[in-house]
Design a protein around this motif. Structure first.
Motif, PDB file in Angstrom:
ATOM      1  N   THR A   1      -9.879  10.046  -3.816  1.00  0.00           N
ATOM      2  CA  THR A   1     -10.842   9.236  -4.122  1.00  0.00           C
ATOM      3  C   THR A   1     -12.058   9.025  -3.237  1.00  0.00           C
ATOM      4  O   THR A   1     -13.104   9.162  -3.488  1.00  0.00           O
ATOM      5  CB  THR A   1     -10.545   7.800  -4.654  1.00  0.00           C
ATOM      6  OG1 THR A   1      -9.925   7.133  -3.638  1.00  0.00           O
ATOM      7  CG2 THR A   1      -9.573   7.815  -6.054  1.00  0.00           C
ATOM      8  N   GLY A   2     -11.586   8.949  -1.950  1.00  0.00           N
ATOM      9  CA  GLY A   2     -12.461   8.849  -0.940  1.00  0.00           C
ATOM     10  C   GLY A   2     -13.541  10.175  -0.914  1.00  0.00           C
ATOM     11  O   GLY A   2     -14.442  10.130  -0.447  1.00  0.00           O
ATOM     12  N   SER A   3     -12.672  11.527  -0.741  1.00  0.00           N
ATOM     13  CA  SER A   3     -13.465  12.562  -0.632  1.00  0.00           C
ATOM     14  C   SER A   3     -14.199  12.802  -1.836  1.00  0.00           C
ATOM     15  O   SER A   3     -15.400  13.158  -1.435  1.00  0.00           O
ATOM     16  CB  SER A   3     -12.292  13.808  -0.421  1.00  0.00           C
ATOM     17  OG  SER A   3     -11.392  13.835  -1.493  1.00  0.00           O
ATOM     18  N   TRP A   4     -13.918  12.356  -3.091  1.00  0.00           N
ATOM     19  CA  TRP A   4     -14.475  12.623  -4.335  1.00  0.00           C
ATOM     20  C   TRP A   4     -15.901  11.779  -4.261  1.00  0.00           C
ATOM     21  O   TRP A   4     -16.726  12.226  -4.541  1.00  0.00           O
ATOM     22  CB  TRP A   4     -13.721  12.301  -5.550  1.00  0.00           C
ATOM     23  CG  TRP A   4     -13.168  13.671  -5.937  1.00  0.00           C
ATOM     24  CD1 TRP A   4     -11.883  13.934  -5.941  1.00  0.00           C
ATOM     25  CD2 TRP A   4     -13.800  14.847  -6.785  1.00  0.00           C
ATOM     26  NE1 TRP A   4     -11.759  15.072  -6.290  1.00  0.00           N
ATOM     27  CE2 TRP A   4     -12.808  15.684  -7.037  1.00  0.00           C
ATOM     28  CE3 TRP A   4     -15.119  15.009  -6.889  1.00  0.00           C
ATOM     29  CZ2 TRP A   4     -13.128  16.964  -7.512  1.00  0.00           C
ATOM     30  CZ3 TRP A   4     -15.339  16.354  -7.584  1.00  0.00           C
ATOM     31  CH2 TRP A   4     -14.465  17.200  -7.815  1.00  0.00           C
ATOM     32  N   LEU A   5     -15.396  10.539  -3.763  1.00  0.00           N
ATOM     33  CA  LEU A   5     -16.791   9.751  -3.288  1.00  0.00           C
ATOM     34  C   LEU A   5     -17.803  10.141  -2.670  1.00  0.00           C
ATOM     35  O   LEU A   5     -19.053  10.162  -2.916  1.00  0.00           O
ATOM     36  CB  LEU A   5     -16.531   8.362  -2.880  1.00  0.00           C
ATOM     37  CG  LEU A   5     -15.693   7.216  -4.172  1.00  0.00           C
ATOM     38  CD1 LEU A   5     -15.292   6.114  -3.485  1.00  0.00           C
ATOM     39  CD2 LEU A   5     -16.920   6.781  -5.018  1.00  0.00           C
ATOM     40  N   ALA A   6     -17.355  10.779  -1.510  1.00  0.00           N
ATOM     41  CA  ALA A   6     -18.272  11.119  -0.710  1.00  0.00           C
ATOM     42  C   ALA A   6     -18.913  12.525  -1.068  1.00  0.00           C
ATOM     43  O   ALA A   6     -20.167  12.761  -1.113  1.00  0.00           O
ATOM     44  CB  ALA A   6     -17.552  11.829   0.650  1.00  0.00           C
ATOM     45  N   ARG A   7     -18.200  13.384  -1.885  1.00  0.00           N
ATOM     46  CA  ARG A   7     -18.832  14.484  -2.493  1.00  0.00           C
ATOM     47  C   ARG A   7     -19.723  14.272  -3.496  1.00  0.00           C
ATOM     48  O   ARG A   7     -20.990  14.835  -3.469  1.00  0.00           O
ATOM     49  CB  ARG A   7     -17.580  15.424  -2.869  1.00  0.00           C
ATOM     50  CG  ARG A   7     -18.133  16.584  -3.709  1.00  0.00           C
ATOM     51  CD  ARG A   7     -16.916  17.519  -4.199  1.00  0.00           C
ATOM     52  NE  ARG A   7     -17.206  18.721  -4.854  1.00  0.00           N
ATOM     53  CZ  ARG A   7     -16.326  19.377  -5.342  1.00  0.00           C
ATOM     54  NH1 ARG A   7     -15.070  19.416  -5.221  1.00  0.00           N
ATOM     55  NH2 ARG A   7     -16.985  20.441  -6.086  1.00  0.00           N
TER      56      ARG A   7
ATOM     57  N   ARG B   1     -21.504  11.353  -3.928  1.00  0.00           N
ATOM     58  CA  ARG B   1     -22.721  10.653  -3.389  1.00  0.00           C
ATOM     59  C   ARG B   1     -23.590  11.691  -2.531  1.00  0.00           C
ATOM     60  O   ARG B   1     -24.999  11.686  -2.498  1.00  0.00           O
ATOM     61  CB  ARG B   1     -22.320   9.498  -2.371  1.00  0.00           C
ATOM     62  CG  ARG B   1     -21.539   8.480  -3.134  1.00  0.00           C
ATOM     63  CD  ARG B   1     -21.099   7.488  -2.240  1.00  0.00           C
ATOM     64  NE  ARG B   1     -20.482   6.153  -2.778  1.00  0.00           N
ATOM     65  CZ  ARG B   1     -19.850   5.182  -2.492  1.00  0.00           C
ATOM     66  NH1 ARG B   1     -19.272   5.493  -1.223  1.00  0.00           N
ATOM     67  NH2 ARG B   1     -19.261   4.416  -2.997  1.00  0.00           N
TER      68      ARG B   1
ATOM     69  N   GLU C   1      -4.947   9.058  -7.482  1.00  0.00           N
ATOM     70  CA  GLU C   1      -5.991   8.342  -6.810  1.00  0.00           C
ATOM     71  C   GLU C   1      -6.089   8.878  -5.336  1.00  0.00           C
ATOM     72  O   GLU C   1      -6.732   8.250  -4.486  1.00  0.00           O
ATOM     73  CB  GLU C   1      -5.675   7.012  -6.880  1.00  0.00           C
ATOM     74  CG  GLU C   1      -5.961   6.347  -8.082  1.00  0.00           C
ATOM     75  CD  GLU C   1      -5.797   4.729  -8.189  1.00  0.00           C
ATOM     76  OE1 GLU C   1      -5.472   4.299  -7.234  1.00  0.00           O
ATOM     77  OE2 GLU C   1      -5.817   4.129  -9.354  1.00  0.00           O
TER      78      GLU C   1
ATOM     79  N   SER D   1       0.683  -1.300   0.171  1.00  0.00           N
ATOM     80  CA  SER D   1       0.052   0.128   0.066  1.00  0.00           C
ATOM     81  C   SER D   1       0.645   1.185  -0.047  1.00  0.00           C
ATOM     82  O   SER D   1       0.401   2.312  -0.682  1.00  0.00           O
ATOM     83  CB  SER D   1      -0.972   0.083   1.248  1.00  0.00           C
ATOM     84  OG  SER D   1      -0.077  -0.054   2.244  1.00  0.00           O
TER      85      SER D   1
ATOM     86  N   TRP E   1     -14.602   5.857 -12.969  1.00  0.00           N
ATOM     87  CA  TRP E   1     -15.600   6.498 -12.117  1.00  0.00           C
ATOM     88  C   TRP E   1     -17.035   6.037 -12.815  1.00  0.00           C
ATOM     89  O   TRP E   1     -17.212   6.278 -14.050  1.00  0.00           O
ATOM     90  CB  TRP E   1     -15.673   7.802 -12.091  1.00  0.00           C
ATOM     91  CG  TRP E   1     -14.554   8.483 -11.459  1.00  0.00           C
ATOM     92  CD1 TRP E   1     -13.104   8.604 -11.735  1.00  0.00           C
ATOM     93  CD2 TRP E   1     -14.285   8.568  -9.818  1.00  0.00           C
ATOM     94  NE1 TRP E   1     -12.367   9.211 -10.614  1.00  0.00           N
ATOM     95  CE2 TRP E   1     -12.970   9.032  -9.646  1.00  0.00           C
ATOM     96  CE3 TRP E   1     -15.261   8.483  -8.891  1.00  0.00           C
ATOM     97  CZ2 TRP E   1     -12.720   9.153  -8.393  1.00  0.00           C
ATOM     98  CZ3 TRP E   1     -14.919   8.893  -7.563  1.00  0.00           C
ATOM     99  CH2 TRP E   1     -13.804   9.189  -7.230  1.00  0.00           C
TER     100      TRP E   1
END
Length: 92
Positions: free
Chosen positions: A36-42, A44, A33, A23, A61
């Protein structure tokens, strides 16, 4: 008469899998990448009726709504633009 040879299994498997993903190295190898977590939350939160996914192996995506509505984009921003254009309701 010759003596039978014992069954040969070949080389033994290595103790660790060869395809192991570290990792720490993965984050350095693919810096795009990182968020990605912050973009997913935004995405959604902005489009609650859509299921938003990110495929890290294809860097794609995907947004899904129901059985027939699917949007695929190379970046989160492109997906956001496509979903905003699709959900746009013109004023009457």
């Amino acid at each position: 008469m010759s003596t039978p040879q014992p069954y040969h299994r070949g080389r033994e498997a290595p103790a660790e899998p060869v395809t192991r993903v570290d990792s720490a190295v993965l984050a350095a190898a693919r810096p795009y990448e990182a968020g990605t977590g912050s973009w997913l939350a935004r995405l959604r939160a902005e489009f609650p009726r859509w299921g938003i996914l990110f495929d890290p192996w294809r860097s794609t995506w995907v947004a899904v709504r129901g059985r027939r509505d699917i949007e695929v984009a190379p970046t989160a921003i492109a997906l956001q633009d496509a979903l905003a254009a699709r959900d746009f309701v013109p004023a009457r």
